[in-house]
Write an enzyme that holds these catalytic residues in place. Structure first.
Site, short mmCIF file in Angstrom:
data_model
loop_
_atom_site.label_atom_id
_atom_site.label_comp_id
_atom_site.label_asym_id
_atom_site.label_seq_id
_atom_site.Cartn_x
_atom_site.Cartn_y
_atom_site.Cartn_z
N ASP A 23 99.53 70.53 39.86
CA ASP A 23 98.71 70.47 38.64
C ASP A 23 98.28 69.03 38.32
O ASP A 23 98.99 68.08 38.65
CB ASP A 23 99.49 71.05 37.47
CG ASP A 23 98.59 71.37 36.29
OD1 ASP A 23 97.37 71.56 36.50
OD2 ASP A 23 99.10 71.43 35.15
N GLY A 26 92.32 67.71 37.65
CA GLY A 26 91.18 67.53 36.75
C GLY A 26 91.41 66.35 35.82
O GLY A 26 90.53 65.50 35.64
N ARG A 36 85.76 66.37 37.97
CA ARG A 36 87.01 67.07 38.30
C ARG A 36 87.17 67.28 39.81
O ARG A 36 88.28 67.20 40.35
CB ARG A 36 87.04 68.43 37.59
CG ARG A 36 87.16 68.34 36.08
CD ARG A 36 87.09 69.74 35.47
NE ARG A 36 88.12 70.62 36.02
CZ ARG A 36 89.38 70.65 35.58
NH1 ARG A 36 89.75 69.89 34.58
NH2 ARG A 36 90.26 71.46 36.15
N GLU A 70 93.60 83.36 37.92
CA GLU A 70 92.90 82.87 36.71
C GLU A 70 91.86 81.79 37.06
O GLU A 70 90.89 81.61 36.33
CB GLU A 70 93.91 82.29 35.69
CG GLU A 70 94.84 83.31 35.04
CD GLU A 70 95.94 83.85 35.95
OE1 GLU A 70 96.33 83.13 36.90
OE2 GLU A 70 96.37 84.99 35.72
N ASN A 71 92.08 81.09 38.15
CA ASN A 71 91.16 80.00 38.51
C ASN A 71 89.73 80.47 38.82
O ASN A 71 88.79 79.68 38.76
CB ASN A 71 91.69 79.20 39.72
CG ASN A 71 92.88 78.31 39.40
OD1 ASN A 71 93.66 77.97 40.27
ND2 ASN A 71 93.02 77.93 38.13
N SER A 199 103.11 79.41 34.75
CA SER A 199 101.73 79.83 35.02
C SER A 199 101.61 80.94 36.07
O SER A 199 100.83 80.82 37.02
CB SER A 199 100.88 78.62 35.43
OG SER A 199 100.86 77.66 34.41
C1 FPP Z 1 95.35 72.26 39.38
O1 FPP Z 1 94.78 71.11 38.80
C2 FPP Z 1 94.93 72.38 40.75
C3 FPP Z 1 94.16 73.38 41.24
C4 FPP Z 1 93.66 74.48 40.42
C5 FPP Z 1 93.76 73.40 42.64
C6 FPP Z 1 94.75 72.87 43.62
C7 FPP Z 1 94.01 72.43 44.81
C8 FPP Z 1 94.30 71.33 45.54
C9 FPP Z 1 95.46 70.48 45.28
C10 FPP Z 1 93.43 70.88 46.66
C11 FPP Z 1 93.06 71.89 47.65
C12 FPP Z 1 94.19 72.58 48.29
C13 FPP Z 1 94.35 72.69 49.60
C14 FPP Z 1 95.47 73.52 50.12
C15 FPP Z 1 93.49 72.01 50.56
P1 FPP Z 1 93.86 71.30 37.53
O2 FPP Z 1 92.45 71.29 38.01
O3 FPP Z 1 94.26 72.50 36.77
O4 FPP Z 1 94.17 70.00 36.75
P2 FPP Z 1 94.14 69.79 35.17
O5 FPP Z 1 95.31 70.55 34.62
O6 FPP Z 1 94.30 68.32 35.04
O7 FPP Z 1 92.82 70.28 34.68
#
Ligand code: FPP
Length: 247
Positions: A23, A26, A36, A70-71, A199
């Site tokens: 996490d 972003g 992001r 959810e994403n 989550s």
């Molecule tokens: C959460 O950060 C992260 C994700 C929803 C995506 C995770 C993906 C990666 C780490 C890169 C791609 C993965 C691979 C396996 C190549 P967030 O966007 O929710 O961060 P925030 O809470 O700061 O908004």
């Protein structure tokens, strides 16, 4: 990796399975005035670094929450960037995965993924299926509640066909209906980015996992931070509800 920490890790008591909620991509980007998607891009590099380190250390199972059910509700541009990042990752890391005797695995509603991601994922999973040093599991379009509900549906179906009876349903049989069938439960569930939430990740499987929350956002997370988490895990006494430590 610092040699000091290497000596502080007890290699005889390594966690077998580490699961990570990656996490903070972003927020990491926002703090730097970037979009992001730049955080996700850097996050992809960290996936490679952490996988490499875990493999070198001798971790047998590494499970990464890469995309939740959810994403899909995020901005379509961000979703399509993440899907392209995954497709690129699978193309660029294929050889490294194969050469390092890593088996790639996926949990989640894989059918929801765009065709290109699904094809590359299945191809690398098939090619690496005989590899035995480490299982790298990507949770993709994954949600724990839907995993559990789907397991119950399958059990009801099997029950109506006489394949399983009420008395035969045990915790072990139940876990065989989950995506994680055959995998040991995580020893560590680690979340980066400062939030202290699960989550909808591996709710059934983390009953006895050590929960470790770190402030650092995923793009800043380093192998040395993972070492610290393993050291913390080894420091904690694990009792599984019993009185005495078993390790
Ligand atoms: C959460 O950060 C992260 C994700 C929803 C995506 C995770 C993906 C990666 C780490 C890169 C791609 C993965 C691979 C396996 C190549 P967030 O966007 O929710 O961060 P925030 O809470 O700061 O908004």
């Amino acid at each position: 990796m610092s040699s000091e920490n290497r000596s502080r890790i007890d290699l005889e008591r390594l966690p077998v399975h580490i699961a990570i909620i990656m996490d903070g991509n972003g927020r990491w980007a926002n703090e730097r005035g970037l979009k992001r998607i730049e955080g996700h891009k850097k996050g992809g590099d960290v996936v490679d670094d952490i996988t490499t380190y875990a493999r070198q250390l001798g971790i047998k199972y590494l499970t990464l929450y890469a995309f939740s059910t959810e994403n899909w509700q995020r901005d379509p541009e961000e979703v399509s960037f993440l899907m392209q990042l995954l497709a690129d990752f699978l193309r660029e890391k294929r050889e490294k995965i194969l050469n390092n005797n890593i088996r790639l695995n996926a949990i989640g509603n894989i059918d929801d993924l765009p065709q290109l991601v699904k094809e590359r994922l299945i191809a690398v999973m098939n090619e690496s299926s005989k590899n035995s040093e480490m299982v790298l599991t990507l949770a993709l379009s994954y949600g724990s509640r839907s995993e559990i509900v789907n397991a119950v549906k399958s059990i009801l179906r099997d029950s109506s066909q006489g394949k399983i009876s009420v008395d035969e349903l045990t915790e072990q049989r139940f876990s065989d209906y989950l995506y994680t069938k055959g995998m040991p439960d995580p020893d560590i569930l680690l979340r980066t980015g400062g939030e202290k939430r699960i989550s909808n990740f591996l709710l059934y499987q983390i009953s006895y996992s050590e929960l470790i929350f770190v402030e650092k956002k995923w793009p800043d997370f380093t192998p040395s931070d993972l070492e610290e988490a393993i050291i913390e895990f080894q420091r904690r006494q694990r009792r599984f509800g019993r009185a005495k430590s078993i390790i």
